[in-house]
Design an enzyme around this catalytic site. Structure first.
Site, PDB file in Angstrom:
ATOM      1  N   SER A   1      40.322 -27.168 -10.259  1.00  0.00           N
ATOM      2  CA  SER A   1      41.148 -28.033  -9.398  1.00  0.00           C
ATOM      3  C   SER A   1      40.513 -29.414  -9.337  1.00  0.00           C
ATOM      4  O   SER A   1      39.339 -29.540  -8.997  1.00  0.00           O
ATOM      5  CB  SER A   1      41.201 -27.484  -7.977  1.00  0.00           C
ATOM      6  OG  SER A   1      41.782 -26.208  -7.977  1.00  0.00           O
TER       7      SER A   1
ATOM      8  N   ARG B   1      35.910 -25.952   0.878  1.00  0.00           N
ATOM      9  CA  ARG B   1      35.262 -26.720  -0.206  1.00  0.00           C
ATOM     10  C   ARG B   1      34.204 -27.674   0.353  1.00  0.00           C
ATOM     11  O   ARG B   1      34.058 -28.814  -0.110  1.00  0.00           O
ATOM     12  CB  ARG B   1      36.296 -27.529  -1.000  1.00  0.00           C
ATOM     13  CG  ARG B   1      37.286 -26.704  -1.787  1.00  0.00           C
ATOM     14  CD  ARG B   1      36.599 -25.882  -2.889  1.00  0.00           C
ATOM     15  NE  ARG B   1      37.563 -25.307  -3.799  1.00  0.00           N
ATOM     16  CZ  ARG B   1      38.211 -24.162  -3.562  1.00  0.00           C
ATOM     17  NH1 ARG B   1      37.983 -23.481  -2.457  1.00  0.00           N
ATOM     18  NH2 ARG B   1      39.071 -23.689  -4.447  1.00  0.00           N
TER      19      ARG B   1
ATOM     20  N   GLU C   1      38.070 -33.570  -6.057  1.00  0.00           N
ATOM     21  CA  GLU C   1      37.252 -32.399  -5.711  1.00  0.00           C
ATOM     22  C   GLU C   1      35.883 -32.383  -6.408  1.00  0.00           C
ATOM     23  O   GLU C   1      34.865 -32.194  -5.746  1.00  0.00           O
ATOM     24  CB  GLU C   1      38.065 -31.136  -6.022  1.00  0.00           C
ATOM     25  CG  GLU C   1      37.848 -30.019  -5.043  1.00  0.00           C
ATOM     26  CD  GLU C   1      36.661 -29.184  -5.461  1.00  0.00           C
ATOM     27  OE1 GLU C   1      35.730 -29.048  -4.640  1.00  0.00           O
ATOM     28  OE2 GLU C   1      36.644 -28.681  -6.594  1.00  0.00           O
TER      29      GLU C   1
HETATM   30  N1  EPU Z   1      52.140 -25.443  -7.538  1.00  0.00           N
HETATM   31  C1  EPU Z   1      53.191 -26.078  -8.150  1.00  0.00           C
HETATM   32  N2  EPU Z   1      52.971 -26.732  -9.308  1.00  0.00           N
HETATM   33  C2  EPU Z   1      51.749 -26.760  -9.895  1.00  0.00           C
HETATM   34  C3  EPU Z   1      50.670 -26.107  -9.267  1.00  0.00           C
HETATM   35  C4  EPU Z   1      50.879 -25.450  -8.082  1.00  0.00           C
HETATM   36  O1  EPU Z   1      54.310 -26.086  -7.665  1.00  0.00           O
HETATM   37  O2  EPU Z   1      51.618 -27.384 -10.949  1.00  0.00           O
HETATM   38  C5  EPU Z   1      52.378 -24.680  -6.323  1.00  0.00           C
HETATM   39  C6  EPU Z   1      52.306 -23.187  -6.631  1.00  0.00           C
HETATM   40  O3  EPU Z   1      53.539 -22.683  -7.025  1.00  0.00           O
HETATM   41  C7  EPU Z   1      51.863 -22.610  -5.337  1.00  0.00           C
HETATM   42  C8  EPU Z   1      51.022 -23.714  -4.709  1.00  0.00           C
HETATM   43  O4  EPU Z   1      51.334 -24.928  -5.399  1.00  0.00           O
HETATM   44  O5  EPU Z   1      52.970 -22.381  -4.507  1.00  0.00           O
HETATM   45  C9  EPU Z   1      49.538 -23.434  -4.791  1.00  0.00           C
HETATM   46  O6  EPU Z   1      49.124 -23.322  -6.135  1.00  0.00           O
HETATM   47  P1  EPU Z   1      48.109 -22.194  -6.628  1.00  0.00           P
HETATM   48  O7  EPU Z   1      48.519 -20.905  -6.072  1.00  0.00           O
HETATM   49  O8  EPU Z   1      47.982 -22.302  -8.097  1.00  0.00           O
HETATM   50  O9  EPU Z   1      46.740 -22.555  -5.917  1.00  0.00           O
HETATM   51  P2  EPU Z   1      46.084 -23.955  -5.679  1.00  0.00           P
HETATM   52  O10 EPU Z   1      46.278 -24.412  -4.286  1.00  0.00           O
HETATM   53  O11 EPU Z   1      46.593 -24.859  -6.738  1.00  0.00           O
HETATM   54  C10 EPU Z   1      43.699 -23.097  -5.004  1.00  0.00           C
HETATM   55  C11 EPU Z   1      42.268 -23.481  -5.330  1.00  0.00           C
HETATM   56  C12 EPU Z   1      41.849 -22.892  -6.663  1.00  0.00           C
HETATM   57  C13 EPU Z   1      41.976 -21.389  -6.566  1.00  0.00           C
HETATM   58  C14 EPU Z   1      43.443 -21.036  -6.236  1.00  0.00           C
HETATM   59  C15 EPU Z   1      43.630 -19.566  -6.029  1.00  0.00           C
HETATM   60  C16 EPU Z   1      41.897 -25.646  -4.276  1.00  0.00           C
HETATM   61  C17 EPU Z   1      41.744 -27.113  -4.469  1.00  0.00           C
HETATM   62  N3  EPU Z   1      42.166 -24.933  -5.367  1.00  0.00           N
HETATM   63  O12 EPU Z   1      44.519 -23.697  -5.999  1.00  0.00           O
HETATM   64  O13 EPU Z   1      40.491 -23.225  -6.880  1.00  0.00           O
HETATM   65  O14 EPU Z   1      41.599 -20.776  -7.785  1.00  0.00           O
HETATM   66  O15 EPU Z   1      43.823 -21.699  -5.007  1.00  0.00           O
HETATM   67  O16 EPU Z   1      43.121 -19.195  -4.788  1.00  0.00           O
HETATM   68  O17 EPU Z   1      41.766 -25.165  -3.159  1.00  0.00           O
HETATM   69  C18 EPU Z   1      39.024 -24.761  -7.953  1.00  0.00           C
HETATM   70  O18 EPU Z   1      38.624 -25.096  -6.845  1.00  0.00           O
HETATM   71  O19 EPU Z   1      38.544 -25.283  -9.022  1.00  0.00           O
HETATM   72  C19 EPU Z   1      40.086 -23.791  -8.083  1.00  0.00           C
HETATM   73  C20 EPU Z   1      40.615 -23.473  -9.261  1.00  0.00           C
END
Ligand code: EPU
Length: 346
Positions: free
Chosen positions: A246, A174, A342
């Site tokens: 995010s 990012r 972010e």
């Molecule tokens: N999780 C929870 N509770 C929640 C949300 C997430 O326990 O409310 C846990 C999930 O179960 C999972 C982990 O946290 O084990 C990661 O969550 P998720 O897979 O949803 O991905 P993320 O880390 O929340 C990142 C990017 C997203 C991207 C997704 C998919 C960042 C800041 N965000 O989200 O990017 O779509 O991975 O690759 O790196 C964005 O930047 O706007 C964005 C949506």
């Protein structure tokens, strides 16, 4: 002839333009001077003029990663440069040139129609092509920087057009050279390079689950559809409920801090990052603090994904930043981890 050319090189100006429909949070911001940029040639003159009058300026693409104040003083450059074309091809690669104002998701769909796989994991990310390299958008194990050959921009410091190679763009999680030098570059065009050999990228848990032992392997179009489906289930549609994806970056901590946290919180969600570091899932940290579905005035934490803040209607930037602060303080108190916002705060 000259006057026709001048007219084309003149960016259309609208004073006091409402930007509610030009930012995905749906914030009711007013831009004092909004200039519509439809061609890179408009920039040198405009920037010179703005500099002589000394107003502040900023660029707005799709408005999907910004928090806008009620009033945006000075100039807001609405990036609308169109165009996408295959510009070169050899035995190994195909190069595509795209205007900064092109919608990101429509561009990804177009690449697949051209039989140029690679960006399918990045389907349905809101925003424009010009904004993609700035925060190096990423999802489901792929970051856009991997596919960028070079970025063309107007350098407002040198008052000249520049081309930054992939290496000079310094892409990181990012982050990029453009993000680290705010108010300097106006991205006008992005040149993508698609290798002719392609392999599906399915290491990310949600995709791995979907295509577990798929035989034959899924096509790029299958992955594109799966990503669209996963994202629509997890992330709120900004046309329905205002949000900027995010809201916090996933924080990176030292291995020592990671070990300590694991002792206290055995279910901690984390991934190995650069040597000596671990990345934590910010969504998990926020969720554990009990914020999912909570509201503070007109803003709240999305009920299905704690990493996303939403505008329930009528919110302004102060409402959003107040909730962000409450979350940051609770996460700090509970996990001793600092969450960084972010989206760009204008
Ligand atoms: N999780 C929870 N509770 C929640 C949300 C997430 O326990 O409310 C846990 C999930 O179960 C999972 C982990 O946290 O084990 C990661 O969550 P998720 O897979 O949803 O991905 P993320 O880390 O929340 C990142 C990017 C997203 C991207 C997704 C998919 C960042 C800041 N965000 O989200 O990017 O779509 O991975 O690759 O790196 C964005 O930047 O706007 C964005 C949506």
């Amino acid at each position: 002839m000259n006057s026709a050319k001048n007219a084309l090189n003149q960016a259309k100006l609208t004073p006091n333009m409402g930007l509610k429909h030009r930012n995905t949070f749906g914030l009711d911001a007013i831009a004092e001077l909004a200039y519509e940029i439809t061609s890179a040639e408009q920039l040198p003159c405009l920037l010179k003029e703005l500099r002589s009058q000394n107003p502040v300026w900023r660029v707005l693409g799709g408005g999907s990663n910004v928090i806008l104040p009620n009033q945006l003083p000075g100039a807001t450059l609405l990036m609308n440069i169109p165009g996408q074309e295959v510009c070169k091809s050899d035995e190994q690669n195909t190069w595509v040139s795209v205007g900064a104002g092109v919608n990101w998701h429509e561009f990804v769909a177009w690449t697949l129609e051209q039989n140029l796989p690679g960006l399918e994991n990045l389907a349905l990310i809101p925003g424009t092509v010009g904004a993609a390299p700035i925060q190096n958008i990423g999802a489901y194990g792929v970051e856009v920087g991997e596919y960028i050959d070079s970025v063309e921009a107007f350098d407002s410091v040198e008052q000249a057009f520049v081309t930054l190679s992939q290496a000079a763009s310094q892409f990181a999680y990012r982050d990029s050279h453009f993000k680290r030098n705010p108010q300097r570059y106006i991205v006008t065009k992005v040149i993508f390079k698609f290798p002719k050999t392609w392999k599906p990228r399915l290491q990310y848990a949600d995709l791995a689950k979907q295509f577990n032992h798929s035989n034959p392997l899924p096509s790029a179009k299958d992955i594109f559809s799966a990503v669209c489906q996963i994202r629509s289930q997890k992330l709120p549609d900004p046309n329905v409920i205002g949000n900027a994806g995010s809201f916090f970056q996933n924080p990176v901590v030292s291995n020592e801090q990671h070990e300590e946290l694991l002792k206290q919180f055995p279910n901690l969600v984390s991934y190995p990052d650069s040597p000596g570091m671990h990345k934590l899932a910010a969504g998990w940290l926020i969720d554990q603090c009990g914020f999912k579905g909570q509201r503070l005035g007109p803003v709240g934490v999305y009920e299905k994904q704690a990493l996303v803040l939403v505008n329930h209607g009528g919110a302004n930037s102060t409402d959003i930043l107040n909730l962000a602060k409450v979350i940051q303080e609770k996460v700090m108190k509970t996990f001793q981890v600092q969450l960084e916002i972010e989206p760009n705060i204008f």
